[in-house]
Design a protein around this motif. Structure first.
Motif, PDB file in Angstrom:
ATOM      1  N   ASP A 160       0.822  -1.199   0.000  1.00  0.00           N
ATOM      2  CA  ASP A 160       0.000   0.000   0.000  1.00  0.00           C
ATOM      3  C   ASP A 160       0.863   1.260   0.000  1.00  0.00           C
ATOM      4  O   ASP A 160       1.923   1.307   0.621  1.00  0.00           O
ATOM      5  N   ILE A 208      -3.730   3.897  -1.714  1.00  0.00           N
ATOM      6  CA  ILE A 208      -3.897   3.023  -2.863  1.00  0.00           C
ATOM      7  C   ILE A 208      -3.148   1.725  -2.614  1.00  0.00           C
ATOM      8  O   ILE A 208      -2.016   1.719  -2.148  1.00  0.00           O
ATOM      9  N   GLY A 240      -4.400  -1.307  -6.971  1.00  0.00           N
ATOM     10  CA  GLY A 240      -5.053  -0.133  -7.505  1.00  0.00           C
ATOM     11  C   GLY A 240      -6.322   0.302  -6.798  1.00  0.00           C
ATOM     12  O   GLY A 240      -6.949   1.286  -7.216  1.00  0.00           O
ATOM     13  N   SER A 241      -6.717  -0.392  -5.747  1.00  0.00           N
ATOM     14  CA  SER A 241      -7.883   0.039  -4.982  1.00  0.00           C
ATOM     15  C   SER A 241      -7.546   1.293  -4.192  1.00  0.00           C
ATOM     16  O   SER A 241      -6.455   1.407  -3.637  1.00  0.00           O
ATOM     17  N   THR A 242      -8.477   2.222  -4.124  1.00  0.00           N
ATOM     18  CA  THR A 242      -8.221   3.510  -3.487  1.00  0.00           C
ATOM     19  C   THR A 242      -9.250   3.836  -2.429  1.00  0.00           C
ATOM     20  O   THR A 242     -10.377   3.325  -2.451  1.00  0.00           O
ATOM     21  N   SER A 274      -2.719   7.894  -7.512  1.00  0.00           N
ATOM     22  CA  SER A 274      -2.361   6.905  -8.513  1.00  0.00           C
ATOM     23  C   SER A 274      -0.953   6.410  -8.226  1.00  0.00           C
ATOM     24  O   SER A 274      -0.245   6.959  -7.373  1.00  0.00           O
TER      25      SER A 274
END
Length: 121
Positions: A33, A51, A55-57, A70
């Protein structure tokens, strides 16, 4: 031997935009992370955005719809695009990353030195 370095901070007028960058370097095995935190004068450090390696935010409610986190895994970098900036966004912004180090194969929570973002007219 592992470092995070932020860049891109500065002075911007309300409604303006800035893009912060975070570069990880050194004896890096894996980066999990990554996140951006901020600390305003007299306030505690707070999560801005985070993130995962996939790619989960997630975002603080105060920045949802305005900020975008990003990452570029190939470059070991994370970014924070900040739009529609408000004076209350003024803070030192810190990059954070969970990194597995090659020299001992252990995961450590790293922090950058911070970059100042000032939103003022």
């Amino acid at each position: 031997q592992v470092q995070l370095v932020e860049s891109g901070g500065g002075l911007v007028q309300p409604g303006g935009s800035l893009r912060l960058s975070c570069a990880a370097s050194g004896s890096i095995g894996s980066i999990y992370d990554m996140g951006w935190y901020r600390q305003a004068p007299g306030k505690e450090r707070e999560l801005v955005a985070r993130i995962t390696s996939g790619g989960s935010t997630n975002y603080a409610d105060s920045v949802k719809g305005r900020f975008t986190i990003s990452r570029d895994n190939a470059k070991n970098m994370a970014y924070l695009q900040m739009n529609s900036l408000k004076p209350e966004d003024t803070a030192v912004y810190y990059c954070n990353a969970d990194i597995r180090r090659t020299f001992d194969n252990r995961v450590h929570d790293y922090w950058g030195q911070g970059t100042q973002v000032t939103v003022s007219s």
